[in-house]
Design an enzyme around this catalytic site. Structure first.
Site, mmCIF file in Angstrom:
data_model
loop_
_atom_site.group_PDB
_atom_site.id
_atom_site.type_symbol
_atom_site.label_atom_id
_atom_site.label_comp_id
_atom_site.label_asym_id
_atom_site.label_seq_id
_atom_site.Cartn_x
_atom_site.Cartn_y
_atom_site.Cartn_z
ATOM 1 N N GLN A 180 7.569 31.945 -5.750
ATOM 2 C CA GLN A 180 7.867 30.776 -4.985
ATOM 3 C C GLN A 180 8.866 29.571 -5.244
ATOM 4 O OE1 GLN A 180 4.855 27.539 -3.806
ATOM 5 N NE2 GLN A 180 4.659 28.606 -1.845
ATOM 6 N N GLY A 181 9.960 29.571 -4.496
ATOM 7 C CA GLY A 181 11.112 28.724 -4.866
ATOM 8 C C GLY A 181 11.084 27.496 -4.003
ATOM 9 N N SER B 83 9.515 23.952 -4.442
ATOM 10 C CA SER B 83 9.735 22.509 -5.324
ATOM 11 C C SER B 83 10.923 22.244 -6.068
ATOM 12 C CB SER B 83 8.536 22.008 -6.035
ATOM 13 O OG SER B 83 7.356 22.087 -5.386
ATOM 14 N N SER C 200 6.629 29.726 -9.162
ATOM 15 C CA SER C 200 5.262 30.500 -9.826
ATOM 16 C C SER C 200 5.831 31.907 -9.865
ATOM 17 C CB SER C 200 4.444 30.388 -8.516
ATOM 18 O OG SER C 200 4.225 29.168 -8.215
ATOM 19 N N GLU D 128 -1.116 29.219 2.222
ATOM 20 C CA GLU D 128 -1.110 28.532 0.783
ATOM 21 C C GLU D 128 -2.350 27.606 0.959
ATOM 22 O OE1 GLU D 128 1.545 26.903 -2.847
ATOM 23 O OE2 GLU D 128 1.714 25.973 -0.677
#
Length: 387
Positions: free
Chosen positions: A128-129, A131, A163, A249
């Site tokens: 997951q990109g 933040s 993550s 999420e």
């Protein structure tokens, strides 16, 4: 409301329980928790077993490659796998619980056919990109830029807390495709891309957490070329697609962990009886209150899952209520574990102590508690936005 299980659901539970009893003894020993390549192999191997047995993506729609199970069957699956001590999704977390459901909801037929089967089979892992160093809670402030060059976007910028980046094949990536200006609010110029992690220009630097693990990383992007066909949703409509991702999420991604916490609570009570800590009335009351807390969270989970099914499969804002309370309840659970362990709470080799350190991140990850409070206040209670 009839809360009893149907004969079909009881048969599903029995069949799943028999399969778990046969399959779990065949698994290899789990790898070192700090060995992420080893954990990827272990987690994807388990996912393949689920796929071959017809239990992968159980609650996903049939047209997305899932089994089209009912919400109740999905919850039974979570209960039985946790009760049996089956592996958790692990390195498959983002693909199975975030990116996959988002693509199933928002992707084209071609995108669903390309990306969903490998996720369900355990062939490909996602990270997951979202933040960035200056765009955490205020995610819409992200600066990673993507500009069009023919049939590609050229992406430059950086991400943090990515993550599973060090073992991932794909990244669900948020980029800015239109600069912020007086006429374009910051959340209107964002797009959601699926970026291959082997593309030139990507640098991944693992981050070590307080617990010693490296499931997060910094990611630096230097003119990475991503095909326009990898955009999910329309250009500049990524904020709406992101809200779908965040709904999954916060709404359903932690469901299995509630079952795990209820199991740990029972273990705490047994350990307290064994080591004499059960004589402490304050401790007993605390464990009793946590038992009620997690029972209520499980009922809320059942409601959220059923509601998402009724409204088209995407969890609603009730997920923020769950995320807000679950984050704090989990921290309280492992504070209770420290009370039960006494001096043993200093032994970092004990899994409860490792989970205690990990639990500190839960009021930050997947949207801080302050953000969840704002969502509940504005979208559920109808209160005005703060200034």
């Amino acid at each position: 409301m009839d809360l009893t299980y149907t004969a079909e659901e009881d048969e599903f539970r029995a069949r799943l329980s028999r399969w778990l009893a046969r399959t779990l003894p065949e698994l290899p020993p789990p790898p070192d928790p700090l060995d992420w390549p080893g954990r990827r192999a272990y987690d994807t191997g388990w996912q393949r077993r689920l796929y071959d047995a017809g239990y992968a993506g159980l609650h996903w729609p049939v047209d997305a490659g899932g089994q089209g199970a009912t919400p109740t069957q999905h919850l039974i699956f979570l209960e039985e796998t946790e009760k049996a001590g089956a592996p958790y999704v692990g390195a498959n977390f983002v693909g199975l619980l975030h990116a996959g459901p988002t693509i199933a909801s928002e992707g084209s037929a071609e995108q669903r056919a390309r990306w969903l089967p490998p996720v369900l089979r355990g062939d490909e892992v996602w990270c997951q990109g979202f933040s960035e160093p200056d765009a955490g809670s205020d995610l819409a402030s992200l600066r990673t830029r993507a500009w069009r060059d023919g049939d590609h976007y050229v992406v430059s910028g950086s991400k943090i807390w990515t993550s599973h980046a060090e073992v991932a094949d794909w990244c669900e990536l948020l980029v800015r495709t239109t600069p912020v200006s007086g006429s374009v609010p910051k959340h209107r110029g964002i797009s959601w891309l699926a970026m291959p992690m082997d593309a030139p220009g990507i640098t991944v630097r693992p981050l070590r957490t307080l617990a010693g693990s490296t499931e997060f990383a910094e990611m630096f992007l230097d003119e990475v070329r991503v095909p326009v066909s990898h955009r999910v949703g329309d250009e500049n409509d990524g904020w709406r697609v992101t809200m779908v991702t965040l709904s999954y999420e916060r709404g359903t991604a932690f469901v299995g962990e509630v079952v795990a916490c209820r199991r740990v609570l029972g273990e705490l009570a047994r350990e307290a009886r064994k080591n004499g800590r059960w004589d402490d009335a304050v401790l007993r009351r605390g464990l009793g209150r946590l038992s009620a807390e997690f029972a209520a969270l499980w009922r809320l989970t059942q409601w959220n899952v059923s509601e998402s099914q009724r409204t088209g499969g995407v969890p609603g804002v009730g997920g923020s209520v769950f995320k807000l309370r679950y984050s704090h309840a989990r921290q309280e659970l492992y504070e209770a574990a420290a009370d039960v362990l006494g001096p043993g709470a200093l032994d970092l080799g004990h899994p409860w102590n490792h989970d205690r350190l990990s639990s500190l991140s839960y009021t930050i990850a997947a949207g801080t508690s302050q953000i969840q409070q704002n969502i509940v206040a504005e979208r559920i209670l109808g209160l005005p936005k703060g200034r």
